[in-house]
Design an enzyme around this catalytic site. Structure first.
Site, PDB file in Angstrom:
ATOM      1  N   GLU A   1       0.829  -1.189   0.000  1.00  0.00           N
ATOM      2  CA  GLU A   1       0.000   0.000   0.000  1.00  0.00           C
ATOM      3  C   GLU A   1       0.870   1.247   0.000  1.00  0.00           C
ATOM      4  O   GLU A   1       1.922   1.286   0.636  1.00  0.00           O
ATOM      5  CB  GLU A   1      -0.915   0.015   1.231  1.00  0.00           C
TER       6      GLU A   1
ATOM      7  N   SER B   1      12.085   7.506   7.326  1.00  0.00           N
ATOM      8  CA  SER B   1      11.729   7.286   8.733  1.00  0.00           C
ATOM      9  C   SER B   1      12.209   5.913   9.180  1.00  0.00           C
ATOM     10  O   SER B   1      11.990   4.916   8.492  1.00  0.00           O
ATOM     11  CB  SER B   1      10.211   7.379   8.910  1.00  0.00           C
TER      12      SER B   1
ATOM     13  N   ASN C   1      -4.016   6.443  15.620  1.00  0.00           N
ATOM     14  CA  ASN C   1      -5.036   6.060  14.655  1.00  0.00           C
ATOM     15  C   ASN C   1      -5.482   4.631  14.952  1.00  0.00           C
ATOM     16  O   ASN C   1      -4.723   3.684  14.747  1.00  0.00           O
ATOM     17  CB  ASN C   1      -4.483   6.161  13.230  1.00  0.00           C
TER      18      ASN C   1
ATOM     19  N   CYS D   1       3.402   8.714   0.732  1.00  0.00           N
ATOM     20  CA  CYS D   1       3.965   7.803   1.732  1.00  0.00           C
ATOM     21  C   CYS D   1       4.194   6.459   1.057  1.00  0.00           C
ATOM     22  O   CYS D   1       3.243   5.805   0.622  1.00  0.00           O
ATOM     23  CB  CYS D   1       2.995   7.669   2.902  1.00  0.00           C
TER      24      CYS D   1
ATOM     25  N   GLY E   1       6.967  -1.427   6.297  1.00  0.00           N
ATOM     26  CA  GLY E   1       8.348  -1.865   6.387  1.00  0.00           C
ATOM     27  C   GLY E   1       9.282  -0.875   7.054  1.00  0.00           C
ATOM     28  O   GLY E   1       8.944   0.282   7.304  1.00  0.00           O
ATOM     29  N   GLU E   2      10.478  -1.337   7.359  1.00  0.00           N
ATOM     30  CA  GLU E   2      11.553  -0.544   7.935  1.00  0.00           C
ATOM     31  C   GLU E   2      12.557  -0.223   6.818  1.00  0.00           C
ATOM     32  O   GLU E   2      13.277  -1.114   6.356  1.00  0.00           O
ATOM     33  CB  GLU E   2      12.229  -1.306   9.071  1.00  0.00           C
TER      34      GLU E   2
ATOM     35  N   CYS F   1      -1.324   7.170   9.679  1.00  0.00           N
ATOM     36  CA  CYS F   1      -0.061   6.662  10.204  1.00  0.00           C
ATOM     37  C   CYS F   1      -0.287   5.414  11.048  1.00  0.00           C
ATOM     38  O   CYS F   1      -1.108   5.398  11.961  1.00  0.00           O
ATOM     39  CB  CYS F   1       0.601   7.741  11.044  1.00  0.00           C
TER      40      CYS F   1
ATOM     41  N   CYS G   1       6.436  -6.355   7.601  1.00  0.00           N
ATOM     42  CA  CYS G   1       7.395  -5.710   8.493  1.00  0.00           C
ATOM     43  C   CYS G   1       7.863  -6.725   9.537  1.00  0.00           C
ATOM     44  O   CYS G   1       7.114  -7.625   9.918  1.00  0.00           O
ATOM     45  CB  CYS G   1       6.751  -4.505   9.177  1.00  0.00           C
TER      46      CYS G   1
ATOM     47  N   SER H   1      11.036   7.242  14.601  1.00  0.00           N
ATOM     48  CA  SER H   1       9.825   6.811  15.300  1.00  0.00           C
ATOM     49  C   SER H   1      10.190   6.538  16.750  1.00  0.00           C
ATOM     50  O   SER H   1      10.624   5.435  17.090  1.00  0.00           O
ATOM     51  CB  SER H   1       9.256   5.546  14.637  1.00  0.00           C
ATOM     52  N   LEU H   2      10.025   7.532  17.604  1.00  0.00           N
ATOM     53  CA  LEU H   2      10.507   7.437  18.982  1.00  0.00           C
ATOM     54  C   LEU H   2       9.441   6.871  19.931  1.00  0.00           C
ATOM     55  O   LEU H   2       9.614   5.799  20.503  1.00  0.00           O
ATOM     56  CB  LEU H   2      10.957   8.818  19.458  1.00  0.00           C
ATOM     57  N   HIS H   3       8.386   7.619  20.157  1.00  0.00           N
ATOM     58  CA  HIS H   3       7.168   7.147  20.831  1.00  0.00           C
ATOM     59  C   HIS H   3       7.286   6.883  22.331  1.00  0.00           C
ATOM     60  O   HIS H   3       6.265   6.606  22.982  1.00  0.00           O
ATOM     61  CB  HIS H   3       6.619   5.888  20.148  1.00  0.00           C
TER      62      HIS H   3
ATOM     63  N   CYS I   1       1.184  -0.478  15.921  1.00  0.00           N
ATOM     64  CA  CYS I   1       1.175  -0.292  14.472  1.00  0.00           C
ATOM     65  C   CYS I   1       0.464  -1.454  13.783  1.00  0.00           C
ATOM     66  O   CYS I   1       0.811  -2.621  13.995  1.00  0.00           O
ATOM     67  CB  CYS I   1       2.614  -0.172  13.961  1.00  0.00           C
TER      68      CYS I   1
ATOM     69  N   CYS J   1       5.981  -3.490  16.130  1.00  0.00           N
ATOM     70  CA  CYS J   1       5.607  -2.397  17.019  1.00  0.00           C
ATOM     71  C   CYS J   1       4.151  -2.586  17.416  1.00  0.00           C
ATOM     72  O   CYS J   1       3.280  -2.741  16.560  1.00  0.00           O
ATOM     73  CB  CYS J   1       5.812  -1.049  16.328  1.00  0.00           C
TER      74      CYS J   1
END
Length: 408
Positions: A118, A235, A334, A131, A203-204, A377, A138, A257-259, A145, A142
């Site tokens: 996507e 990212s 989200n 994006c 993905g990373e 996101c 992935c 991507s800290l969070h 996610c 996480c």
């Protein structure tokens, strides 16, 4: 309101050889294609330049339209190659103008239906951001996610990454002498409809470093797609060893991507933190090549109710980022089906933002976009069940795949 503009059933497993597409190839890849059909080495540089211009500047989909190339070569190219883009199996348009495309890539073998990924287009008045995905699935898991609930199938190739950009420009009429579809929400400032790219899809990116780096080279080439590297953001969840090479070899903007501000919590939210803890990650950020006030690092921080949104955590975030030219994007969570998290209350988000802002950091709250089509996101996840790479290899070798492998 969501509208599905296209929806195609999955094709049968490919049984005949497919002509490969030239779309997405690097200059070296185009040179190799020309060598395969017998074009002399001394002629290939000129021909690569011609192909590059037609494919990436004009976005042509038919060799016959390449009028600066002789008919004989055009015929030879058409016999051996295509200019096909990935198949758009579904296009969804959000009430806010966001578009999500489900793309099926060309099969890589006789037992591959074609990987589905996507990508999302987010238009605003003065910019249009695409994006893009770098992997099918992935590995990072996480917990907040949606994409993380899909297992990794494989890395996307350079061609498949570039092709996402090409699909967006093609569907939006973002090539010379074309126009946007009727009713489409696109920037009205006179610039390109796709003006920015973020590697924040499935993905990373830094676990597909070579593919991402080569794709950036194609996308930023000033003779073709010509997207400035400062308009490209990569990212990462924190693959520390690849952060410096990213800056050195691509010169793109960096997002993290800290969070979370504590290793104990980040270990849960972003399991990669167990390998590369916060202190090590931030050291890599401080040493990111080209870092300056004009090229700040963006820190993404998803707001999870009662998990990471306290005043104390806002103050600790400020302390951790001291000395790093940074912007902090606060992302309202989200929701997606099955998640155990909730979005922080709006007054809590505003209070968190105020603490960060008063410490001298820009702290915009990202407006949720495309929630009604699961395009926001953390929500991307392709719908198709796929064979695991191991199972596919076993089938291609004529072996009986174990049920456990097929379930991957």
């Amino acid at each position: 309101m969501t509208s599905i503009l296209a929806d195609a059933a999955a094709p049968a497993v490919a049984s005949v050889p497919r002509r490969p597409s030239l779309v997405g190839r690097t200059r070296a890849g185009l040179d190799q294609a020309l060598a395969e059909i017998g074009i002399p080495e001394k002629e290939r540089r000129m021909r690569v330049g011609q192909l590059w211009n037609w494919i990436y500047f004009y976005g042509v989909r038919d060799f016959a339209t390449m009028t600066t190339i002789g008919k004989g070569l055009r015929a030879a190219l058409a016999e051996h190659f295509t200019l096909d883009l990935p198949e758009v199996t579904a296009e969804q348009v959000s009430s806010d103008g966001t578009r999500k495309w489900l793309l099926r890539m060309a099969p890589t073998g006789p037992h591959d239906r074609g990987a589905e990924i996507e990508c999302v287009y987010i238009p605003e008045v003065d910019r249009g951001t695409l994006c893009v995905s770098s992997q099918v699935g992935c590995t990072l898991n996480c917990t907040f996610c949606h994409t993380g609930t899909q297992r990794l199938v494989r890395n996307l190739t350079t061609e498949e990454i570039v092709a996402q950009f090409m699909v967006a420009r093609d569907r939006l009429g973002d090539f010379p002498n074309r126009s946007a579809p009727d009713g489409a929400f696109v920037p009205n400032d006179g610039g390109r409809f796709v003006s920015n790219i973020v590697f924040m899809g499935m993905g990373e990116p830094l676990y597909n470093f070579d593919g991402v780096r080569e794709a950036i080279g194609v996308i930023s080439d000033d003779q073709g797609l010509s997207l400035g590297r400062r308009r490209i953001t990569v990212s990462t969840s924190g693959v520390v060893p690849q952060i410096a090479p990213l800056g050195e070899e691509t010169g793109t903007m960096l997002a993290i991507s800290l969070h979370a501000v504590r290793d104990e919590l980040r270990n849960e939210l972003v399991p990669l933190n167990r390998k590369y803890p916060i202190a090590e990650l931030l050291d890599a950020c401080r040493n990111y090549p080209g870092l300056s006030n004009a090229r700040r690092i963006t820190f993404e921080y998803v707001m999870l109710k009662g998990v990471n949104d306290s005043d104390a955590e806002a103050r600790e975030l400020v302390r951790l980022l001291k000395g790093i030219p940074a912007k902090i994007n606060l992302i309202p969570f989200n929701p997606w089906p099955g998640t155990r998290y909730e979005c922080s209350d709006w007054d809590r988000i505003e209070r968190f933002s105020e603490i960060v802002f008063r410490a001298g950091y820009a702290s915009p709250v990202r407006t949720p976009r495309g929630r009604d089509i699961l395009a926001a996101c953390g929500q991307l996840k392709s719908e198709t069940e796929k064979l695991s790479a191991r199972a596919r290899l076993m089938l291609e070798q004529g072996e009986a795949a174990a049920p456990a492998a097929l379930a991957g």
